[in-house]
Enzyme design. Structure first.
Site, PDB file in Angstrom:
ATOM      1  N   TYR A   1     149.433  21.989  72.211  1.00 31.20           N
ATOM      2  CA  TYR A   1     148.212  21.298  71.804  1.00 31.20           C
ATOM      3  C   TYR A   1     147.385  20.977  73.028  1.00 31.20           C
ATOM      4  O   TYR A   1     147.932  20.595  74.070  1.00 31.20           O
ATOM      5  CB  TYR A   1     148.544  19.973  71.107  1.00 31.20           C
ATOM      6  CG  TYR A   1     149.140  20.120  69.731  1.00 31.20           C
ATOM      7  CD1 TYR A   1     148.329  20.097  68.602  1.00 31.20           C
ATOM      8  CD2 TYR A   1     150.509  20.269  69.561  1.00 31.20           C
ATOM      9  CE1 TYR A   1     148.878  20.202  67.330  1.00 31.20           C
ATOM     10  CE2 TYR A   1     151.064  20.388  68.297  1.00 31.20           C
ATOM     11  CZ  TYR A   1     150.250  20.351  67.190  1.00 31.20           C
ATOM     12  OH  TYR A   1     150.794  20.460  65.936  1.00 31.20           O
TER      13      TYR A   1
ATOM     14  N   TYR B   1     157.010  24.874  68.568  1.00 33.24           N
ATOM     15  CA  TYR B   1     157.162  24.123  69.817  1.00 33.24           C
ATOM     16  C   TYR B   1     158.317  23.137  69.707  1.00 33.24           C
ATOM     17  O   TYR B   1     158.677  22.697  68.621  1.00 33.24           O
ATOM     18  CB  TYR B   1     155.864  23.412  70.205  1.00 33.24           C
ATOM     19  CG  TYR B   1     155.321  22.445  69.183  1.00 33.24           C
ATOM     20  CD1 TYR B   1     155.785  21.134  69.118  1.00 33.24           C
ATOM     21  CD2 TYR B   1     154.324  22.837  68.300  1.00 33.24           C
ATOM     22  CE1 TYR B   1     155.280  20.242  68.197  1.00 33.24           C
ATOM     23  CE2 TYR B   1     153.816  21.957  67.360  1.00 33.24           C
ATOM     24  CZ  TYR B   1     154.293  20.661  67.311  1.00 33.24           C
ATOM     25  OH  TYR B   1     153.794  19.797  66.381  1.00 33.24           O
TER      26      TYR B   1
ATOM     27  N   ARG C   1     159.670  22.436  65.997  1.00 32.54           N
ATOM     28  CA  ARG C   1     158.833  22.392  64.790  1.00 32.54           C
ATOM     29  C   ARG C   1     158.512  23.808  64.337  1.00 32.54           C
ATOM     30  O   ARG C   1     158.169  24.664  65.150  1.00 32.54           O
ATOM     31  CB  ARG C   1     157.495  21.677  65.054  1.00 32.54           C
ATOM     32  CG  ARG C   1     157.497  20.196  65.325  1.00 32.54           C
ATOM     33  CD  ARG C   1     157.981  19.283  64.208  1.00 32.54           C
ATOM     34  NE  ARG C   1     157.821  19.655  62.824  1.00 32.54           N
ATOM     35  CZ  ARG C   1     156.727  19.471  62.078  1.00 32.54           C
ATOM     36  NH1 ARG C   1     155.670  18.903  62.573  1.00 32.54           N
ATOM     37  NH2 ARG C   1     156.696  19.845  60.804  1.00 32.54           N
TER      38      ARG C   1
ATOM     39  N   HIS D   1     152.909  25.459  62.149  1.00 24.98           N
ATOM     40  CA  HIS D   1     152.199  24.688  61.120  1.00 24.98           C
ATOM     41  C   HIS D   1     150.777  24.391  61.540  1.00 24.98           C
ATOM     42  O   HIS D   1     150.451  24.362  62.733  1.00 24.98           O
ATOM     43  CB  HIS D   1     152.931  23.371  60.816  1.00 24.98           C
ATOM     44  CG  HIS D   1     153.003  22.445  61.991  1.00 24.98           C
ATOM     45  ND1 HIS D   1     153.977  22.542  62.951  1.00 24.98           N
ATOM     46  CD2 HIS D   1     152.220  21.405  62.367  1.00 24.98           C
ATOM     47  CE1 HIS D   1     153.793  21.601  63.869  1.00 24.98           C
ATOM     48  NE2 HIS D   1     152.727  20.899  63.547  1.00 24.98           N
TER      49      HIS D   1
ATOM     50  N   HIS E   1     147.829  21.373  60.727  1.00 23.40           N
ATOM     51  CA  HIS E   1     147.602  20.053  60.123  1.00 23.40           C
ATOM     52  C   HIS E   1     146.309  20.066  59.309  1.00 23.40           C
ATOM     53  O   HIS E   1     145.307  20.644  59.747  1.00 23.40           O
ATOM     54  CB  HIS E   1     147.468  18.990  61.222  1.00 23.40           C
ATOM     55  CG  HIS E   1     148.714  18.772  62.019  1.00 23.40           C
ATOM     56  ND1 HIS E   1     149.643  17.814  61.700  1.00 23.40           N
ATOM     57  CD2 HIS E   1     149.184  19.381  63.129  1.00 23.40           C
ATOM     58  CE1 HIS E   1     150.631  17.841  62.588  1.00 23.40           C
ATOM     59  NE2 HIS E   1     150.376  18.790  63.466  1.00 23.40           N
TER      60      HIS E   1
END
Lengths: 177, 236
Positions: free
Chosen positions: B107, B146, B156, B159, B161
């Site tokens: 991110y 990640y 995780r 995905h 959000h």
């Protein structure tokens, strides 16, 4: 018929959609006197929650092109948030009831798999005595968690605790809506 | 102009479809979940109304895969879906907020210290609006998996959000969309927090060759259902 889609946590990286100006609900030229609502969010150990999205919604004054009625603010390194908005007036309740002026407040954060909903009322507002939600909460300490306190003219503060503390510190009243 | 249904309460959530606050396998819940019972609040105007977002004040960001004309690294994707309520009515002109990691699983956020490269050409935020019939579409890059520190060797699944507002405050939804065939799903405490298996599998999008653009980008379909309002005598 299909049921509503499941919730998942907002996670720790939601700031990618953060726009600090959203915390100022008056930025589109709203009429009326400004109030600020500040506060903090802490966890069960009393530690600041530094990655929360605090969302505020108010049904009054009615939203229009000059007033979104909705704001979002991050909590900072001290767990603090701050909104600028217009003070809501009373709104109708169910049946013939009237609700005292209030904000709806939702918290989203890492560790919350779905949003936590609460309200912020104004301390010493006469209508609080007959507000259906406030008067339904018998424990005065718990009821008090829903009251923002005056910090001077048009400045209010509400501190939110996600979880009861080890020494009995009172957990904020959260709402099942 | 407000719709006539605006004052009508929303229906309760279907059992098993929503995760709990207290989910022991997800460590961040331990000190953040309430211990007192929530106070049930029958819906009032505060819960049955909600914000409206105009494109004038909230301009769309429909393509996360390009910054200043330069393409992000990774597998380009198109995500399309329809937003309806539990009464199968489309939710028109509603805002959809999107954020995600880049193709490397990083991110663009100061809190993300994963040792994977930042991509200056990837825009981590998207914002689109549904059309008059509830459809939305955006272009992005398939996000990477990640690591996170929930437990030893925790990763995780891929995905994206999503944030939805729908027609009233009580219909607010924040969720995550997953990808089909991801073996990390069955190891993920966040995905597995949803008790009902069919409900959690609805968070997995589907490859859709009708959304795919030949020679350009794979397409995925992700439909979302927001809370519906109680039936009213007028609607019966």
């Amino acid at each position: 018929m299909p049921s509503a889609t499941s919730s998942q946590t907002i996670g720790p990286f939601w700031h990618l959609i953060e726009h600090p100006e959203w915390a100022d609900l008056t930025r589109f030229g709203a009429a009326g006197a400004r109030v600020t609502l500040t506060g903090s969010v802490v966890d069960g150990d009393g530690n600041p929650v530094t990655d929360a999205a605090v969302e505020l919604w108010q049904a009054d004054p009615p939203a229009d092109e000059h007033f979104p009625g909705f704001g979002r603010c991050r909590t900072d390194q001290r767990g603090e948030f701050r909104f600028t908005t217009v003070k809501p007036g009373p709104v109708p309740g169910r049946g013939n009831a009237q609700q005292a002026p209030h904000f709806a407040i939702t918290l989203h954060a890492r560790g919350l798999l779905k949003g936590l909903v609460t309200r912020g009322y104004f301390d010493a507002e006469p209508l609080n005595e007959t507000d259906p939600l406030l008067s339904s909460i018998e424990d005065p300490l718990r009821r008090a968690t829903l009251l923002a306190r005056p910090q001077g003219t048009n400045r209010w503060r509400i501190d939110i605790r996600l979880q009861r503390g080890a020494h009995g510190e009172t957990e904020t009243v959260f709402l099942d809506i | 102009m407000q719709s006539e249904s605006e004052g009508v309460p929303f229906r309760p959530y279907a059992p098993g479809t929503q995760p709990p606050y207290d989910a022991s396998a997800y460590g961040s819940t331990h000190k953040r979940h309430p211990q007192e019972n929530p106070v049930r609040l029958p819906h009032t105007i505060t819960e049955t109304t909600g914000p409206r977002f105009s494109t004038a004040h909230f301009p769309p960001i429909p393509d996360l895969s390009v910054v200043d004309g330069k393409s992000a690294l990774g597998e380009r994707i198109i995500v399309r879906g329809r937003i309806t309520d539990e009464n199968s009515r489309p939710i028109p002109n509603t805002i959809v907020e999107i954020w995600q990691a880049n193709a490397s699983g990083r991110y663009q956020h100061p809190g993300d210290q994963h040792d994977a490269p930042i991509d200056p050409n990837f825009h981590g935020e998207g914002r689109v609006f549904t059309d008059d019939d509830g459809w939305y579409l955006f272009t992005s890059i398939k996000p990477g998996a990640y690591p996170w520190r929930n437990h030893h060797n925790a990763w995780r699944p891929n995905h994206i959000h999503f944030s939805f507002f729908g027609s009233g405050f009580a219909a607010r939804l924040i969720t995550q969309m997953y990808f089909p065939g991801d073996p990390l799903l069955e190891l993920d405490p966040i995905f597995l927090s949803i008790p009902d298996k069919a409900a959690r599998n609805r968070l997995v999008c589907a490859l859709d060759m009708n959304v795919t653009e030949p020679e350009w980008a794979l397409g995925y379909r992700f439909d979302v259902v927001l809370r519906g309002r109680e039936a009213t005598p007028m609607e019966a």
